[in-house]
Design a protein around this motif. Sequence first.
Motif, PDB file in Angstrom:
ATOM      1  N   ARG A   1     -19.030  -9.603   0.780  1.00  0.00           N
ATOM      2  CA  ARG A   1     -17.820 -10.331   1.164  1.00  0.00           C
ATOM      3  C   ARG A   1     -17.613 -11.599   0.352  1.00  0.00           C
ATOM      4  NH1 ARG A   1     -16.555  -9.990   7.613  1.00  0.00           N
ATOM      5  NH2 ARG A   1     -16.900  -7.751   7.861  1.00  0.00           N
TER       6      ARG A   1
ATOM      7  N   LYS B   1     -12.445 -10.231   5.543  1.00  0.00           N
ATOM      8  CA  LYS B   1     -12.724  -8.808   5.779  1.00  0.00           C
ATOM      9  C   LYS B   1     -13.512  -8.163   4.652  1.00  0.00           C
ATOM     10  CE  LYS B   1      -8.440  -8.149   8.448  1.00  0.00           C
ATOM     11  NZ  LYS B   1      -7.696  -9.357   8.072  1.00  0.00           N
TER      12      LYS B   1
ATOM     13  N   ARG C   1      -8.199   1.175   0.646  1.00  0.00           N
ATOM     14  CA  ARG C   1      -7.131   1.752   1.455  1.00  0.00           C
ATOM     15  C   ARG C   1      -6.713   3.122   0.970  1.00  0.00           C
ATOM     16  NH1 ARG C   1      -6.746  -1.048   6.009  1.00  0.00           N
ATOM     17  NH2 ARG C   1      -4.707  -0.047   6.253  1.00  0.00           N
TER      18      ARG C   1
ATOM     19  N   GLU D   1       0.820  -1.216   0.000  1.00  0.00           N
ATOM     20  CA  GLU D   1       0.000   0.000   0.000  1.00  0.00           C
ATOM     21  C   GLU D   1       0.856   1.269   0.000  1.00  0.00           C
ATOM     22  OE1 GLU D   1      -2.853   2.403   3.131  1.00  0.00           O
ATOM     23  OE2 GLU D   1      -2.513   0.248   3.427  1.00  0.00           O
TER      24      GLU D   1
ATOM     25  N   ARG E   1     -11.854  -3.622   1.151  1.00  0.00           N
ATOM     26  CA  ARG E   1     -11.391  -2.446   1.917  1.00  0.00           C
ATOM     27  C   ARG E   1     -10.665  -1.514   0.959  1.00  0.00           C
ATOM     28  NH1 ARG E   1      -7.614  -5.667   4.723  1.00  0.00           N
ATOM     29  NH2 ARG E   1      -8.310  -7.182   3.176  1.00  0.00           N
TER      30      ARG E   1
ATOM     31  N   ILE F   1      -7.240  -1.085  -3.551  1.00  0.00           N
ATOM     32  CA  ILE F   1      -8.313  -1.888  -2.962  1.00  0.00           C
ATOM     33  C   ILE F   1      -7.750  -3.227  -2.502  1.00  0.00           C
ATOM     34  CG2 ILE F   1     -10.505  -3.069  -3.419  1.00  0.00           C
ATOM     35  CD1 ILE F   1     -11.069  -0.940  -5.553  1.00  0.00           C
TER      36      ILE F   1
ATOM     37  N   TYR G   1      -8.905  -7.054  -0.888  1.00  0.00           N
ATOM     38  CA  TYR G   1     -10.048  -7.937  -0.679  1.00  0.00           C
ATOM     39  C   TYR G   1      -9.566  -9.283  -0.147  1.00  0.00           C
ATOM     40  CZ  TYR G   1     -13.628 -11.430  -1.441  1.00  0.00           C
ATOM     41  OH  TYR G   1     -14.505 -12.463  -1.234  1.00  0.00           O
TER      42      TYR G   1
ATOM     43  N   GLY H   1     -19.520  -0.147   4.655  1.00  0.00           N
ATOM     44  CA  GLY H   1     -19.270  -1.317   5.483  1.00  0.00           C
ATOM     45  C   GLY H   1     -20.115  -2.512   5.070  1.00  0.00           C
TER      46      GLY H   1
ATOM     47  N   GLN I   1     -10.832   6.582  -1.543  1.00  0.00           N
ATOM     48  CA  GLN I   1     -12.217   6.276  -1.164  1.00  0.00           C
ATOM     49  C   GLN I   1     -13.223   7.143  -1.909  1.00  0.00           C
ATOM     50  OE1 GLN I   1     -13.338   5.885   2.870  1.00  0.00           O
ATOM     51  NE2 GLN I   1     -11.862   4.266   3.324  1.00  0.00           N
TER      52      GLN I   1
END
Length: 589
Positions: free
Chosen positions: A103, A68, A73, A51, A71, A62, A64, A99, A76
């Motif tokens: 998933r 989780k 990072r 990252e 996400r 991104i 995945y 959120g 956004q």
Amino acid sequence: MTELAPWAKMMQQYFIAGSTAQFILYGNVFDYISVEKGDKREFVSLRKFLEEVMFEPFEVVIFYDRGKGIRVRKGQDEFRKFLSGYDSFNNTNYATFMGNLPRDPKRALDLIDRFIQISLQRVKFSQTEKNPDGGRKAYHCPTKLAVVIDYAQYVAPRGELMQMMGDASEILIKILDWASDPAIMSANIATCLITENLQELNKLLIENPYNAKIKIPMPDEHELKDFCEYLTKKIPEYSTYCKMDPAQLGNGLLGLTKAGVNSIISFAVNNKKELDQKLLSKNKKEYIEKECGDLLEFIEAPFNLDMVAGHHAAKQWLKEDAELIKLGKTRSIPMGYLLTGGIGTGKTFLANCWAGELGIPFVKFKNFRDKWQGATEGNLEKIFNVLDALGQVIVFIDEADQSTGKRDGGSGDSGVSGRVYSMLAQKMSDTQNRGKIIWILATSRPDLLEVDLKRQGRLDVHIPLFAPQTDEDRNELFKVVAKKMGSDISSSRLPKIPEGMDLGGNEMESLLVRAHRIFDLQKSKKTIGSIIKDLLNDFRPSPHTAALEYMDLIAVKECTDTIFLPDKFKDISPDELESRLEILKQRIS
């Protein structure tokens, strides 16, 4: 600026050259990676390194994984803007509640794929150039995007093509398409899959020519020394509990990850224990065995070859090879050894004693086979990573005819046996490991071992071991077995084995166990010596004479040097040997 590790440089060069846009990172993926931040140095996780360093120039990053989910990072706002458009068409509310992003792999990767397609089509308007009609000139400007799929083996696991139906096939096709799509390859879009073991990924991904498979290696002694120096400054109490300098530590901790080194040193400091060589070796052994998931066992070798009774030619050969290894004459070192011979001839003990003679790590393969698709190959890959990192190691595989697989594994185990054979054969013939990874395979049935696996260039020296041939040798071995078992009786008071009694080491050990059992349970006061003598007089030899003779003769057939053979076997002709083996084989079956 952070000095990139060789694997990271390779990744960077591939992407800049435009030769690939998809990377599979495997190997030591849970370790720390060095990062320079101004005048400070830190060690961060691979995920943070990707990252903050590798994908630092990208607009959107991104991550995945199945646990989780998605996400974002970095970038956004850009991703939320995409979600707003997606929501309006699909009656979802992802932009409002990020959120709640899906998933499960199918829906999550579908969403990421949509974003990749939108990113490819992005258009920006020039602030200075104008079209003939007076409007601002538009130009194609794909989003700089990086997508990282963590724990990729759970998203695209190994499996037969017929099993890859429905959602599984759609997921796999998307990932394969990200690697081969010319539009993605020509844009600043990178996809990255992370898995500890490459063999656990789907075969189509492993064999895909459009992605780059990059192995993150275990740290070498220089990296470990560097990390230990970092810890000495980070942990104030370090010098109180550790008297070894970073160079000594780095060399002593070979085979560990940097995370493992941090764990061992922190444990010693936090528990106020002095980290000496003994504690270091103990913790290293325990940590590596735990890291390998109990696939490897570190064997302590308190003996040397002087403890071995008989086998004089074998001991002399191994002592000479030990001297060559210590002198660094690797060109003269065999790639490996095949120890053959009947049950109880001391194959495992000889290997142990040679490891003690050398003073280098001695590891034994445990049961690395698994019932799950790809897990066995993944286990073997994990073992190889540790072996590569140990610097110099003896690898012992007992009952090798059962555990090393077959070239034609058949369909009964979905081809696992064949893949195990292939991986082992490739590793054992890598001449870069000569003198570093020393293979010892032991079996009483070398005829069941694949010919190509035991050939010269993999197992160069075939050493046959036999039960003691003379009364003198048998009594010498009896004393060694008693000493090894910690028997109460001294060697001078140990009864002699009756003349001509053919007794092997395993039978001697069993007899001594029974003698101690009688001694510990008795109500009378018979001495241990007299009990052993009685048992020797009552001894019944093994009834499996044909099987034992077959093991002896097949060891003779496999032998590479006549100096290892007892006199009674030296003059036997090949034809006579084959004839006798054929007769014995029929009797056994």
